[in-house]
Scaffold this active site. Structure first.
Site, mmCIF file in Angstrom:
data_model
loop_
_atom_site.group_PDB
_atom_site.id
_atom_site.type_symbol
_atom_site.label_atom_id
_atom_site.label_comp_id
_atom_site.label_asym_id
_atom_site.label_seq_id
_atom_site.Cartn_x
_atom_site.Cartn_y
_atom_site.Cartn_z
ATOM 1 N N PHE A 151 1.980 35.871 -76.360
ATOM 2 C CA PHE A 151 1.004 35.631 -75.286
ATOM 3 C C PHE A 151 1.446 34.529 -74.328
ATOM 4 O O PHE A 151 0.625 33.983 -73.599
ATOM 5 C CB PHE A 151 -0.361 35.267 -75.886
ATOM 6 N N CYS A 264 4.063 40.899 -66.018
ATOM 7 C CA CYS A 264 3.206 41.373 -67.112
ATOM 8 C C CYS A 264 1.929 42.064 -66.657
ATOM 9 O O CYS A 264 1.757 43.260 -66.893
ATOM 10 C CB CYS A 264 2.850 40.207 -68.024
HETATM 11 C C1 UDX Z 1 0.324 36.594 -68.340
HETATM 12 C C2 UDX Z 1 -0.647 36.213 -69.476
HETATM 13 O O1 UDX Z 1 -1.439 35.099 -69.064
HETATM 14 C C3 UDX Z 1 0.138 35.866 -70.731
HETATM 15 O O2 UDX Z 1 -0.750 35.598 -71.791
HETATM 16 C C4 UDX Z 1 1.032 37.056 -71.093
HETATM 17 O O3 UDX Z 1 1.825 36.749 -72.205
HETATM 18 C C5 UDX Z 1 1.928 37.413 -69.929
HETATM 19 O O4 UDX Z 1 1.141 37.665 -68.754
HETATM 20 P P1 UDX Z 1 1.904 35.224 -66.680
HETATM 21 O O5 UDX Z 1 2.376 36.539 -66.156
HETATM 22 O O6 UDX Z 1 2.895 34.142 -66.974
HETATM 23 O O7 UDX Z 1 1.099 35.441 -68.045
HETATM 24 O O8 UDX Z 1 0.885 34.664 -65.601
HETATM 25 P P2 UDX Z 1 -0.635 34.169 -65.527
HETATM 26 O O9 UDX Z 1 -0.684 32.707 -65.588
HETATM 27 O O10 UDX Z 1 -1.499 34.943 -66.437
HETATM 28 O O11 UDX Z 1 -0.958 34.582 -64.019
HETATM 29 C C6 UDX Z 1 -0.876 35.955 -63.614
HETATM 30 C C7 UDX Z 1 -1.172 36.129 -62.150
HETATM 31 O O12 UDX Z 1 -2.560 35.952 -61.911
HETATM 32 C C8 UDX Z 1 -0.460 35.158 -61.207
HETATM 33 O O13 UDX Z 1 0.039 35.896 -60.109
HETATM 34 C C9 UDX Z 1 -1.550 34.210 -60.778
HETATM 35 O O14 UDX Z 1 -1.308 33.682 -59.500
HETATM 36 C C10 UDX Z 1 -2.763 35.110 -60.796
HETATM 37 N N1 UDX Z 1 -4.040 34.413 -60.979
HETATM 38 C C11 UDX Z 1 -4.275 33.699 -62.115
HETATM 39 C C12 UDX Z 1 -5.018 34.500 -60.003
HETATM 40 O O15 UDX Z 1 -4.824 35.152 -58.963
HETATM 41 N N2 UDX Z 1 -6.207 33.846 -60.203
HETATM 42 C C13 UDX Z 1 -6.468 33.135 -61.309
HETATM 43 O O16 UDX Z 1 -7.569 32.593 -61.404
HETATM 44 C C14 UDX Z 1 -5.465 33.048 -62.306
#
Ligand code: UDX
Length: 438
Positions: A151, A264
């Site tokens: 995760f 992801c």
């Molecule tokens: C995600 C999951 O959080 C993680 O648990 C899994 O293992 C892999 O996928 P990650 O891809 O590193 O992790 O990014 P994350 O921090 O979840 O952000 C994903 C996307 O959502 C980013 O583009 C971020 O900018 C966006 N986001 C996040 C929003 O637009 N709004 C938010 O409030 C939070």
């Protein structure tokens, strides 16, 4: 133990398991990656990981190889962390690399082995891999496949691996040694209070995709409300604060803006839908189609807003896009909303300058025709419109007066709702933000 696949997940897992005191051998078919890691160089940007890598290489607990024979001899416990990208021309996950590992490794094994899958896979994959392993295994040897989803978040990968908020283990029905082994591997985390959840393999596979689908849904929920706020003149950030105080809802992942990207969330929700279709249950997940569509509409909205702010025509207009990575503290540009917006503006005829503190090389590779600059100041020089697309701290800290001196026109779109509106407006900026009327 060995860690098979040394991409984002595998390289981090290998280094962090060594940090926890294990002897680890990482393996990959990509010799360029392996040479870099052996040399103490992490082939991507991840805060803290270079230190963990070099410390454990020096301590002799960590090594890397491209040789599967060595992997087979080195350990009886293997972690599988190869990529499962979106298949070309479909929504499904491409499992080529996962199957290749089983085909290459299992015939070489002697004695009793456990392979813990960490890659994100469609539900049912572990059982299929077990069948394949049973066919390929040598007489007298045994291979158990268990699932141990990962995760970790990019940017916090070390912390998330060393002190995860939970450890999930999927074990096959019937006789299994996986739980006992996993308890040894993760003994430190478990002793430190990390919840350890054991279940069957299909449930563990579903846990991972459900978690990502839920996070994606939460972001798209708030972005859908942002669309309504834009029509009626509301403020989605105040709204998110207000509903976030309800701890059944929570404020995290209610950050309205350009939406989600990365390696992801987008591919995982699509693969989940594809798998539901194969299982005859497409209806169960059709809402994820909307989640995806809402997310993509945010990118269009920024392009449309940019056009409006450029008097209806983007041709030849100087636009600065701040950010290329899909999120801050990462150099990953896979399915990056920032790069998607920069690309669309450029294709609509704008003269686009992009700056990102870490993702420039990756962005150049994916989108070579955009203008890239060496500094944020250079990117801002002469801009008629600035679009803040990735919320790096460096961009949050920009001084509106200083930026105002560099640009041609003080007009900015805050695509991540992170700027101090009063401060920017006081400096004479026309600031537009998603989901708010300012
Ligand atoms: C995600 C999951 O959080 C993680 O648990 C899994 O293992 C892999 O996928 P990650 O891809 O590193 O992790 O990014 P994350 O921090 O979840 O952000 C994903 C996307 O959502 C980013 O583009 C971020 O900018 C966006 N986001 C996040 C929003 O637009 N709004 C938010 O409030 C939070």
């Amino acid at each position: 133990m060995t860690v098979i696949g040394t991409g984002y997940l595998g390289a981090t897992h290998a280094a962090c398991m060594a940090e926890l005191g294990h002897e680890v051998l990482g393996v990959d078919v990509d010799s360029v990656k392996i040479d870099a890691l052996k040399d103490g160089r992490v082939p991507f940007y991840e805060p803290g990981l270079p230190d963990v890598l070099t410390r454990n290489l020096e301590a002799g607990r960590l090594d890397f190889t491209t040789d599967y024979e060595r992997v087979a001899e080195f350990a009886n416990v293997h972690f599988l962390g190869v990529g499962t990208p979106q298949e070309r021309g479909s929504y499904a996950a491409d499992l080529t690399y996962v199957y290749a590992v089983i085909r290459d490794l299992v015939p070489l094994l002697e004695g009793d082995h456990i392979i813990f899958g960490k890659s994100t896979v469609p539900v049912g994959t572990a059982d299929e891999l077990q069948k394949l392993a049973d066919e390929l295994v040598r007489p007298g040897a045994s291979v158990e496949i268990a699932w141990n989803p990962e995760f970790l978040r990019e940017g916090y990968a070390v912390q998330d691996t060393i002190t995860p908020d939970r450890i999930v283990l999927g074990v096959r029905r019937g006789e299994s040694r996986a739980e006992e082994t996993a308890r040894e591997v993760y003994a430190k985390s478990i002793a430190g209070g990390t919840p350890f959840l054991v279940m069957d393999t299909v449930t563990s596979e579903l846990v991972k995709v459900s978690a990502n689908a839920f996070l994606a849904t939460k972001i798209s929920f708030i972005n859908a409300v942002a669309e309504i706020c834009e029509i009626v003149g509301g403020d989605v950030t105040r709204l998110a604060d207000a509903i976030g105080y309800d701890d059944r809802i929570g404020r995290k992942f209610l950050g309205a803006g350009l939406g989600f990207g990365g390696g992801c969330l987008p591919k995982d929700i699509r693969a989940f839908m594809a798998r539901a279709g194969e299982l005859g249950a497409d209806q169960a997940l059709t809402f994820l189609r909307e989640v995806d569509a809402i997310n993509m509409r945010r990118r269009d909205r920024v392009v449309q807003l940019s056009r409006e702010l450029c008097d209806g025509n983007l041709l030849g207009r100087r636009i600065t896009v701040l950010g290329a990575a899909f999120k801050p503290n990462s150099d990953d540009v896979r399915d990056s909303p920032a790069l998607s917006v920069a690309g669309s503006l450029s294709l609509a005829g704008a003269d686009v300058s992009v700056y990102d503190p870490k993702a420039m090389d990756n962005a150049r590779r994916v989108f070579p025709t955009l203008g890239y600059t060496d500094s944020v100041e250079e990117a801002l020089e002469g801009a008629e419109l600035v679009v803040l697309a990735t919320e790096w701290q460096q961009f949050r800290d920009l001084d509106p007066e200083m930026v105002g001196e560099l640009v041609q026109r003080r007009t900015i779109i805050d695509g991540r709702n992170v700027l101090d509106v009063d401060k920017w407006q006081a400096a004479g900026w026309n600031l537009q933000a998603l989901g708010r009327t300012l």
